[in-house]
Design an enzyme around this catalytic site. Structure first.
Site, PDB file in Angstrom:
ATOM      1  NE  ARG A  30      -0.601  31.502 -23.767  1.00  0.00           N
ATOM      2  CZ  ARG A  30      -1.045  30.722 -22.810  1.00  0.00           C
ATOM      3  NH1 ARG A  30      -1.851  31.193 -21.914  1.00  0.00           N
ATOM      4  NH2 ARG A  30      -0.717  29.473 -22.765  1.00  0.00           N
ATOM      5  CG  ASP A  89       8.515  30.884 -21.348  1.00  0.00           C
ATOM      6  OD1 ASP A  89       7.369  30.928 -21.803  1.00  0.00           O
ATOM      7  OD2 ASP A  89       8.904  29.993 -20.579  1.00  0.00           O
ATOM      8  CE1 TYR A 132       7.501  23.028 -18.238  1.00  0.00           C
ATOM      9  CE2 TYR A 132       7.559  24.488 -16.334  1.00  0.00           C
ATOM     10  CZ  TYR A 132       6.866  23.910 -17.378  1.00  0.00           C
ATOM     11  OH  TYR A 132       5.534  24.194 -17.568  1.00  0.00           O
TER      12      TYR A 132
HETATM   13  O1  CP3 Z   1       2.177  37.529 -19.795  1.00  0.00           O
HETATM   14  C1  CP3 Z   1       2.771  37.297 -20.844  1.00  0.00           C
HETATM   15  O2  CP3 Z   1       2.206  36.921 -21.867  1.00  0.00           O
HETATM   16  C2  CP3 Z   1       4.253  37.529 -20.859  1.00  0.00           C
HETATM   17  C3  CP3 Z   1       5.041  36.438 -21.281  1.00  0.00           C
HETATM   18  C4  CP3 Z   1       4.975  35.065 -20.668  1.00  0.00           C
HETATM   19  C5  CP3 Z   1       5.094  33.896 -21.475  1.00  0.00           C
HETATM   20  N1  CP3 Z   1       5.257  32.837 -20.636  1.00  0.00           N
HETATM   21  C6  CP3 Z   1       5.098  33.879 -22.950  1.00  0.00           C
HETATM   22  C7  CP3 Z   1       4.758  32.636 -23.654  1.00  0.00           C
HETATM   23  C8  CP3 Z   1       4.952  34.660 -19.317  1.00  0.00           C
HETATM   24  C9  CP3 Z   1       4.754  35.482 -18.062  1.00  0.00           C
HETATM   25  C10 CP3 Z   1       5.151  33.245 -19.322  1.00  0.00           C
HETATM   26  C11 CP3 Z   1       5.264  32.442 -18.095  1.00  0.00           C
HETATM   27  C12 CP3 Z   1       5.349  30.991 -18.176  1.00  0.00           C
HETATM   28  N2  CP3 Z   1       5.928  30.220 -19.147  1.00  0.00           N
HETATM   29  C13 CP3 Z   1       4.889  30.114 -17.158  1.00  0.00           C
HETATM   30  C14 CP3 Z   1       4.280  30.565 -15.845  1.00  0.00           C
HETATM   31  C15 CP3 Z   1       2.886  31.049 -15.962  1.00  0.00           C
HETATM   32  C16 CP3 Z   1       1.871  29.987 -16.156  1.00  0.00           C
HETATM   33  O3  CP3 Z   1       1.108  30.118 -17.126  1.00  0.00           O
HETATM   34  O4  CP3 Z   1       1.762  29.096 -15.305  1.00  0.00           O
HETATM   35  C17 CP3 Z   1       5.143  28.789 -17.577  1.00  0.00           C
HETATM   36  C18 CP3 Z   1       4.810  27.529 -16.828  1.00  0.00           C
HETATM   37  C19 CP3 Z   1       5.824  28.870 -18.846  1.00  0.00           C
HETATM   38  C20 CP3 Z   1       6.381  27.757 -19.678  1.00  0.00           C
HETATM   39  C21 CP3 Z   1       5.756  27.701 -21.012  1.00  0.00           C
HETATM   40  N3  CP3 Z   1       5.913  28.652 -22.006  1.00  0.00           N
HETATM   41  C22 CP3 Z   1       4.882  26.692 -21.540  1.00  0.00           C
HETATM   42  C23 CP3 Z   1       4.443  25.465 -20.758  1.00  0.00           C
HETATM   43  C24 CP3 Z   1       4.528  27.059 -22.845  1.00  0.00           C
HETATM   44  C25 CP3 Z   1       3.695  26.298 -23.848  1.00  0.00           C
HETATM   45  C26 CP3 Z   1       2.256  26.367 -23.578  1.00  0.00           C
HETATM   46  C27 CP3 Z   1       1.677  27.774 -23.450  1.00  0.00           C
HETATM   47  O5  CP3 Z   1       1.453  28.176 -22.323  1.00  0.00           O
HETATM   48  O6  CP3 Z   1       1.491  28.455 -24.474  1.00  0.00           O
HETATM   49  C28 CP3 Z   1       5.155  28.308 -23.112  1.00  0.00           C
HETATM   50  C29 CP3 Z   1       5.049  29.064 -24.372  1.00  0.00           C
HETATM   51  C30 CP3 Z   1       4.739  30.500 -24.302  1.00  0.00           C
HETATM   52  N4  CP3 Z   1       5.243  31.385 -23.396  1.00  0.00           N
HETATM   53  C31 CP3 Z   1       3.893  31.202 -25.221  1.00  0.00           C
HETATM   54  C32 CP3 Z   1       3.906  32.551 -24.815  1.00  0.00           C
HETATM   55  C33 CP3 Z   1       3.213  33.706 -25.484  1.00  0.00           C
HETATM   56  C34 CP3 Z   1       3.160  30.584 -26.417  1.00  0.00           C
HETATM   57  C35 CP3 Z   1       4.113  30.232 -27.505  1.00  0.00           C
HETATM   58  C36 CP3 Z   1       3.955  30.967 -28.813  1.00  0.00           C
HETATM   59  O7  CP3 Z   1       3.559  32.137 -28.906  1.00  0.00           O
HETATM   60  O8  CP3 Z   1       4.321  30.298 -29.753  1.00  0.00           O
END
Ligand code: CP3
Length: 338
Positions: A29, A75, A151
């Site tokens: 991110r 994720d 989800y």
């Molecule tokens: O800490 C970290 O960065 C490790 C990896 C991690 C990701 N997702 C990578 C990710 C972790 C721990 C998560 C957890 C996650 N994923 C949660 C719980 C934590 C929270 O924030 O409440 C949830 C609800 C998700 C589901 C999810 N994944 C959504 C809703 C989205 C899209 C919106 C967003 O948050 O970016 C993702 C995508 C996602 N997961 C990205 C990353 C780095 C972004 C996508 C990208 O890089 O293209």
């Protein structure tokens, strides 16, 4: 052997020389180094499913931000996928499930997942452990059953998750059956992560705050409790966003650490959760402020946690448009505090 085990000692309620710090959603991110790796790939999922690259972006925040732990890049949605519901990650929008669970017969589409169905994450942890060579601990993670359920029913993100919430009222039996399948899958997955080398694990209940207290107890706490009881090998953190109403129930979980979001009252949490290490809880939006604001808000947070076992973090995942320099300033402020 770990060179830096501050976070593990803090989680176990032992004394530490200083407060350990990491940042939820730190892997990816915000770092240009992450975006460079990501830009070469077809998308998010390719990164999650390529262990060498997942390990690389897992370690980036340790190198560039100086955090006291790495969280494995993956994720929470890999669990529904391993159970049989594929997801797609749509650029700038978020996850979509083409197929969802709507009726009891849909349960025939899915199965309880085994850890070897998530071998890419398991492998990524093994590579990360090897490459980190003991510099910091590795945190494994999974979603809490209620958040994963949300989800699987809704099929996408939502402000209200009203389809998922409707299911709890209209078909509690199916809801419990699905929660049980998710819980079993999650326990197998977390145990697989621990066997691969995860030094602690966190359960993310991101949508805790949208349930009424009685339903939260029945449909979420019950299953988080089963997970906590099954994981005895390493410290467990439960992060239930918005679950102020459930702190008394959370107190009774057999977890070591409780994550607090930025709305939670620190003094109240210290009193109620006197048997737990607390993690959190700086407002992620503070990091949009000036350097002075970041430093003073971080110090004020640390002042408030004084006298309690604490792991510094934000109150939720770091927002994607945050300047990494501000994240580093937050981390350095924690490290320099005494
Ligand atoms: O800490 C970290 O960065 C490790 C990896 C991690 C990701 N997702 C990578 C990710 C972790 C721990 C998560 C957890 C996650 N994923 C949660 C719980 C934590 C929270 O924030 O409440 C949830 C609800 C998700 C589901 C999810 N994944 C959504 C809703 C989205 C899209 C919106 C967003 O948050 O970016 C993702 C995508 C996602 N997961 C990205 C990353 C780095 C972004 C996508 C990208 O890089 O293209």
């Amino acid at each position: 052997m770990l060179e830096n085990d501050l976070i593990l000692r803090a989680a176990r309620g032992e004394k530490t020389e200083r407060t350990p710090v990491w940042v939820m959603r730190q892997a990816g991110r915000i770092l240009p180094e992450y975006r460079a790796v990501r830009a070469k790939l077809s998308g998010f999922k390719e990164l999650v499913e390529t262990p060498e690259l997942a390990a690389e972006v897992t370690i980036q925040p340790v190198d560039h931000l100086g955090v006291d732990a790495a969280i494995i890049f993956s994720d929470i949605l890999v669990i529904p996928e391993a159970m049989g519901l594929q997801y797609e990650m749509i650029e700038k929008k978020g996850p979509i499930f083409p197929s969802t669970i709507q009726s009891a017969s849909d349960l025939n589409k899915i199965h309880v997942a085994q850890a070897d169905e998530l071998s890419y994450t398991i492998e990524a942890i093994k590579i990360t452990k090897k490459e980190l060579n003991g510099r910091v601990p590795v945190i494994g993670f999974a979603g809490a059953p209620w958040t994963i359920f949300a989800y699987m029913i809704e099929g996408a993100g939502s402000k209200t998750f009203s389809k998922a919430r409707k299911m709890l009222y209209t078909n509690p039996e199916l809801s419990h059956q699905l929660m049980e399948m998710i819980t079993e899958s999650t326990i197998a997955y977390l145990k697989g992560q621990i066997e691969a080398g995860a030094d602690m694990v966190q359960v993310f209940d991101s949508w805790a705050g949208i349930l009424p207290a009685d339903q939260y107890r029945e449909f979420s706490i019950r299953y988080i409790s089963a997970i906590c009881k099954s994981i005895t090998e390493v410290p467990v953190t439960v992060f239930a966003k918005g679950a102020y109403f459930a702190l008394k129930d959370i107190k009774n979980l057999s977890c070591d650490t409780v994550g607090l979001d930025w709305n939670m009252d620190i003094a109240e949490a210290k009193e109620l959760l006197n048997n737990k290490t607390l993690q959190g809880n700086l407002d992620p939006c503070v990091l949009y402020g000036s350097d002075e604001q970041v430093i003073s808000a971080t110090q004020s947070m640390l002042d408030q946690f004084k006298g309690h076992h604490h792991i510094a973090n934000l109150g939720h995942g770091v927002y994607p448009d945050t300047n990494p320099k501000k994240v580093k300033l937050f981390i350095d402020t924690v490290k320099g505090y005494n």
